[in-house]
Design an enzyme around this catalytic site. Structure first.
Site, mmCIF file in Angstrom:
data_model
loop_
_atom_site.group_PDB
_atom_site.id
_atom_site.type_symbol
_atom_site.label_atom_id
_atom_site.label_comp_id
_atom_site.label_asym_id
_atom_site.label_seq_id
_atom_site.Cartn_x
_atom_site.Cartn_y
_atom_site.Cartn_z
ATOM 1 N N LYS A 30 11.369 -10.920 -17.107
ATOM 2 C CA LYS A 30 10.520 -11.909 -16.430
ATOM 3 C C LYS A 30 9.156 -11.977 -17.109
ATOM 4 O O LYS A 30 8.621 -10.955 -17.548
ATOM 5 C CB LYS A 30 10.381 -11.515 -14.949
ATOM 6 C CG LYS A 30 9.702 -12.564 -14.077
ATOM 7 C CD LYS A 30 9.709 -12.128 -12.618
ATOM 8 C CE LYS A 30 9.018 -13.125 -11.705
ATOM 9 N NZ LYS A 30 9.025 -12.708 -10.281
ATOM 10 N N SER A 105 10.634 -15.900 -7.016
ATOM 11 C CA SER A 105 10.034 -16.446 -8.225
ATOM 12 C C SER A 105 10.742 -16.043 -9.509
ATOM 13 O O SER A 105 10.405 -16.554 -10.574
ATOM 14 C CB SER A 105 8.571 -16.002 -8.310
ATOM 15 O OG SER A 105 8.482 -14.585 -8.436
ATOM 16 N N SER A 129 11.383 -12.148 -4.313
ATOM 17 C CA SER A 129 11.496 -12.863 -5.595
ATOM 18 C C SER A 129 12.670 -12.438 -6.460
ATOM 19 O O SER A 129 13.005 -13.129 -7.423
ATOM 20 C CB SER A 129 10.195 -12.717 -6.396
ATOM 21 O OG SER A 129 9.153 -13.390 -5.747
#
Length: 425
Positions: A30, A105, A129
């Site tokens: 990420k 996210s 997330s």
């Protein structure tokens, strides 16, 4: 690698010569996790061009285990969102249906795994997330106990909640990745010496007591989603688990306590992005206030600005006790509730998300509606306990996630239970 899901913000194959458990495996990371010599933007224009001079602790461990870093994945800007539509570089697309969101996210990491671009990925979980996109995209995602994975190198949004965690297509790969990144790191003062032994993974659910919080099937939960999860819980019973209904009455305060706290922490953490320490250089011929305002207004997207405004307001003199202090009291109530029910139960079970993946653009005009979809995930971050999302069927033709929530540092029991379910589902 052809990325038709906008899952990656940058792709770069950095193989490791180390011979470890992850030797030769390509892993996506990420974009809020620092990677030496690879651009790291947090999906924000304000960090365009930023290249960290060091690796996050979790990335160091991946390389030492022989993994190949495949690239950096798309996300909601600074982790602020539930759909990955708040990325400055466009939304990631759900491989199960490209007209729908991935969840957020860590949506890029989920899309990369669900789209078979990589077998495993790292995400981060501040209020769901990892688990939200895992549920929407039909993969497995583990939010570890607070402190079990070092946050060193994770660009902070809300420190008291967030954790780095593994995402993969199945429970075994999730456990394998978790075994590499779990453990103590002296550079993170909240880190604890709790390594995870992958060799101990085995399917085990018989005799376990599973609490089913009635609040997880209350108002706002799609009936078809609830039915799919109830069927999964019945499967756990058939495998030998004992279920009982429990109640978490403090959940009614969870969303308010979470959003007050995380926006307050965001207003402080993002203060450094001012064009001096990080971000584009300000126009020094302008008065300093105008110069910094111009940099931050151009660099941050609307959701990030909204959360900074909300957090700064809540911390303003005269309002601290009215909002922030009350939120901290509510957090204590929620933690005590989870501690109480997990004294008699080995774990809890319920839906990961109250719905299936929404259409792109369906919730962007209504931030409150988007915040409300976090209701089943944020209590876990407040309590600090681990939780895993495992695919458990479909509703409306789209994936549904079963969320198993465990005792503090009880990832072993969660992964074993998840494996038992996966093998029989």
């Amino acid at each position: 690698m052809q990325d038709t899901y906008n899952a990656f913000l940058s792709t770069i194959e950095i193989p490791s010569e180390a011979k470890g458990l992850l030797a030769g495996i390509r892993i996506a990371v990420k974009d809020n996790i620092s990677t030496k010599d690879i651009p790291t933007t947090c999906a924000s224009k304000i960090l365009t061009g930023y290249i960290p001079p060091y690796d996050a602790h979790a990335v160091e461990l991946l390389k030492a285990a022989g993994a190949t870093i495949a690239g950096k994945t798309n996300m909601d800007e600074f982790g602020m969102g539930t759909t990955t539509e708040n990325s400055a570089f466009g939304p990631a697309l759900n491989p199960r249906d490209t007209t729908r969101v991935t969840g957020g996210s860590s949506g890029g990491s989920a899309a990369a795994v669900a789209g078979c671009l990589v077998p495993m990925a790292l995400g981060s979980d501040t209020g769901g997330s990892i688990r939200c996109p895992a549920s929407y995209c039909g993969i497995v995602g583990l939010k570890p106990s607070y402190g079990r994975v070092s946050r060193y190198g994770l660009i902070a949004y809300a420190n008291s909640f967030e954790q780095i965690g593994p995402m993969a297509a199945n429970v075994t790969d999730t456990a394998k990745l978790f075994s590499i990144i779990a453990g103590h790191d002296r550079r993170d003062s909240t880190s604890v010496a709790k390594p995870y032994d992958f060799a101990g993974l085995h399917a085990e659910i018989k005799g376990k007591v599973i609490g089913v919080p009635k609040e997880y099937f209350g108002e706002g939960v799609d009936k078809d989603v609830a039915a799919s999860v109830e069927k999964a819980i019945q499967k756990l019973e058939e495998l030998g688990a004992v279920t009982r209904e429990v109640s978490l009455p403090s959940m009614q305060y969870a969303l308010a306590a979470y959003y007050v706290t995380c926006t307050c922490e965001a207003s402080s953490n993002l203060d450094r992005f001012d064009g001096v320490r990080y971000g584009p250089e300000p126009e020094m011929n302008l008065p300093w206030h105008d110069a910094y305002t111009k940099v931050r207004a151009a660099g941050f997207g609307p959701e990030v600005r909204r959360r900074i405004f909300l957090g700064t307001f809540a911390l303003t003199a005269g309002y601290y006790g009215k909002y922030y202090l009350k939120a901290q009291h509510a957090k204590q109530l929620i933690r005590r509730d989870f501690l109480r029910v997990l004294t008699d139960c080995d774990m809890l079970a319920g839906p990961t998300m109250p719905n299936v993946a929404p259409k792109l653009g369906e919730m962007t005009a209504n931030p409150l509606q988007m915040y409300q979809t976090d209701i089943l995930t944020v209590p876990i971050n407040i309590a600090g306990i681990p939780a895993i999302s495992v695919p458990c069927g479909t509703a409306h033709g789209l994936p549904v996630g079963l969320q198993l929530m465990g005792r503090m540092f009880g990832e072993e029991a969660l992964l074993n239970a998840a494996l038992a379910f996966e093998e029989e589902a």
